[in-house]
Scaffold this active site. Structure first.
Site, PDB file in Angstrom:
ATOM      1  NE  ARG A 157     -63.264  69.447  32.808  1.00  0.00           N
ATOM      2  CZ  ARG A 157     -64.333  68.841  33.319  1.00  0.00           C
ATOM      3  NH1 ARG A 157     -65.508  69.471  33.322  1.00  0.00           N
ATOM      4  NH2 ARG A 157     -64.243  67.617  33.801  1.00  0.00           N
ATOM      5  CE  LYS A 181     -62.276  67.394  29.851  1.00  0.00           C
ATOM      6  NZ  LYS A 181     -61.108  66.524  30.184  1.00  0.00           N
ATOM      7  CG  HIS A 250     -55.853  72.559  34.010  1.00  0.00           C
ATOM      8  ND1 HIS A 250     -56.856  72.913  33.148  1.00  0.00           N
ATOM      9  CD2 HIS A 250     -55.997  71.225  34.211  1.00  0.00           C
ATOM     10  CE1 HIS A 250     -57.559  71.847  32.827  1.00  0.00           C
ATOM     11  NE2 HIS A 250     -57.074  70.813  33.472  1.00  0.00           N
ATOM     12  NE  ARG A 253     -60.825  70.932  36.266  1.00  0.00           N
ATOM     13  CZ  ARG A 253     -62.073  70.500  36.495  1.00  0.00           C
ATOM     14  NH1 ARG A 253     -62.991  71.357  36.919  1.00  0.00           N
ATOM     15  NH2 ARG A 253     -62.394  69.235  36.306  1.00  0.00           N
ATOM     16  CG  HIS A 276     -62.877  64.642  37.943  1.00  0.00           C
ATOM     17  ND1 HIS A 276     -61.949  64.760  38.959  1.00  0.00           N
ATOM     18  CD2 HIS A 276     -62.463  65.491  36.970  1.00  0.00           C
ATOM     19  CE1 HIS A 276     -61.025  65.639  38.621  1.00  0.00           C
ATOM     20  NE2 HIS A 276     -61.324  66.099  37.416  1.00  0.00           N
ATOM     21  CE1 TYR A 285     -56.206  68.418  41.909  1.00  0.00           C
ATOM     22  CE2 TYR A 285     -57.967  66.948  41.217  1.00  0.00           C
ATOM     23  CZ  TYR A 285     -57.108  67.996  40.955  1.00  0.00           C
ATOM     24  OH  TYR A 285     -57.137  68.623  39.743  1.00  0.00           O
TER      25      TYR A 285
END
Length: 314
Positions: A157, A181, A250, A253, A276, A285
């Site tokens: 990220r 995150k 992004h 990524r 994730h 994806y």
């Protein structure tokens, strides 16, 4: 939804709407832009109501409103736009109820159709190879190439890249330690090309960064490079090196994730690499992967195009 020619807007419909818009501006202190948005959406609804048999605000039922939503959908509005329309109508009927110009709010239980999930854009492998194989022209471009190689190599990220320190990368082990995150740390593999680019950057970094600066990527002033600056430099790199689409963090990524999934088919591994928490986030994806497979099928199978064309014509 187009009204019959020649019929005008009745005062019984227009006056409450105008009073509501004045109420939003004067009492609720909404911005002119917000009021304009309400006006646009509610005027569209007014035209539709006017050409219904009853043509009155108090006569609109939830069934009528479902037909209106269906009409908006047929006209091409997406789920988010319809939700905005319904929100405006719901708010307007709250006002009408307060003014005793309606007996219920028909929009209370109406929900917009789900908005389709927008698939992330990805770059072609050959295009990325072309862009990342370009020769840097100065020390800052050496830094930039290192950043972009690392983002694509490890699926970082933007915030993760900007937060890297010198000790975050283990060049011998070919790993980078990032803080994702929710303050969750993960260790990611780094490819050979990214390690080579990183070594080149570390060699010139010491001429820019002051002693004691921990940031891996620094600006020309020697302080930590900001996420906004990284975005700007990536866009600049794309323009200078001839990219056929706008480059942004992004995109690298997303391209990492899609290309990994195309090659491995291992959704769980891609989930772990991206950091994730929910595999449903990663599953977008798989749709990109299917698009790739469908494209290859159409281009390769001797009867694919003919069959699909016939299917459309039947």
């Amino acid at each position: 939804m187009t009204p019959a020619a020649g019929r005008g807007t009745s005062a019984a419909l227009a006056e409450p709407l105008e009073k509501f818009l004045r109420y939003l501006a004067s009492e609720k202190r909404h911005s002119p832009r917000t009021c304009s948005s309400y006006r646009e959406d509610l005027k569209r609804f007014l035209v539709w109501v006017e050409y219904q048999p009853s043509a009155a605000w108090r006569s609109v039922t939830s069934h009528d409103l479902r037909r209106y939503v269906a009409q908006l959908s047929r006209e091409g509005l997406g789920g988010r736009s319809i939700a905005r329309h319904l929100s405006a109508i719901r708010r307007f009927y709250e006002y009408l109820l307060r003014e005793r110009l309606a007996t219920d709010n028909p929009a209370l239980d109406i929900r917009a159709p789900k908005a389709g999930r927008r698939l992330p854009r990805v770059a072609d492998v050959d295009q990325l190879n072309h862009l990342l194989d370009a020769t840097p022209d100065d020390p800052l471009e050496i830094r930039d190439l290192s950043m972009f190689e690392l983002m694509y190599s490890s699926g970082l990220r933007l915030s993760e890249l900007a937060g890297l320190d010198l000790h975050s990368v283990d060049t011998r082990g070919g790993e980078v330690r990032v803080m994702g995150k929710g303050s969750k740390e993960r260790v990611l593999p780094v490819g050979r090309k990214a390690l080579d680019a990183l070594a080149n950057w570390v060699g010139v970094r010491q001429t820019i960064a002051p002693e004691g600066e921990s940031a891996l990527y620094v600006s020309r002033r020697g302080d930590r490079l900001s996420p906004r600056s990284i975005q700007s430099r990536l866009s600049r790199w794309g323009l200078a090196k001839g990219a056929d689409q706008r480059l942004h963090p992004h995109l690298l990524r997303h391209s990492f994730a899609s290309h990994m999934l195309e090659s491995s088919g291992d959704l769980r591994a891609v989930q772990e690499l991206l950091g994730h928490a929910d595999i449903a986030t990663t599953q977008v994806y798989t749709h990109l992967d299917f698009q790739h497979l469908a494209k290859v099928y159409d281009q390769s199978h001797p009867r694919a195009r003919r069959g699909r064309k016939q299917g459309r014509e039947s």
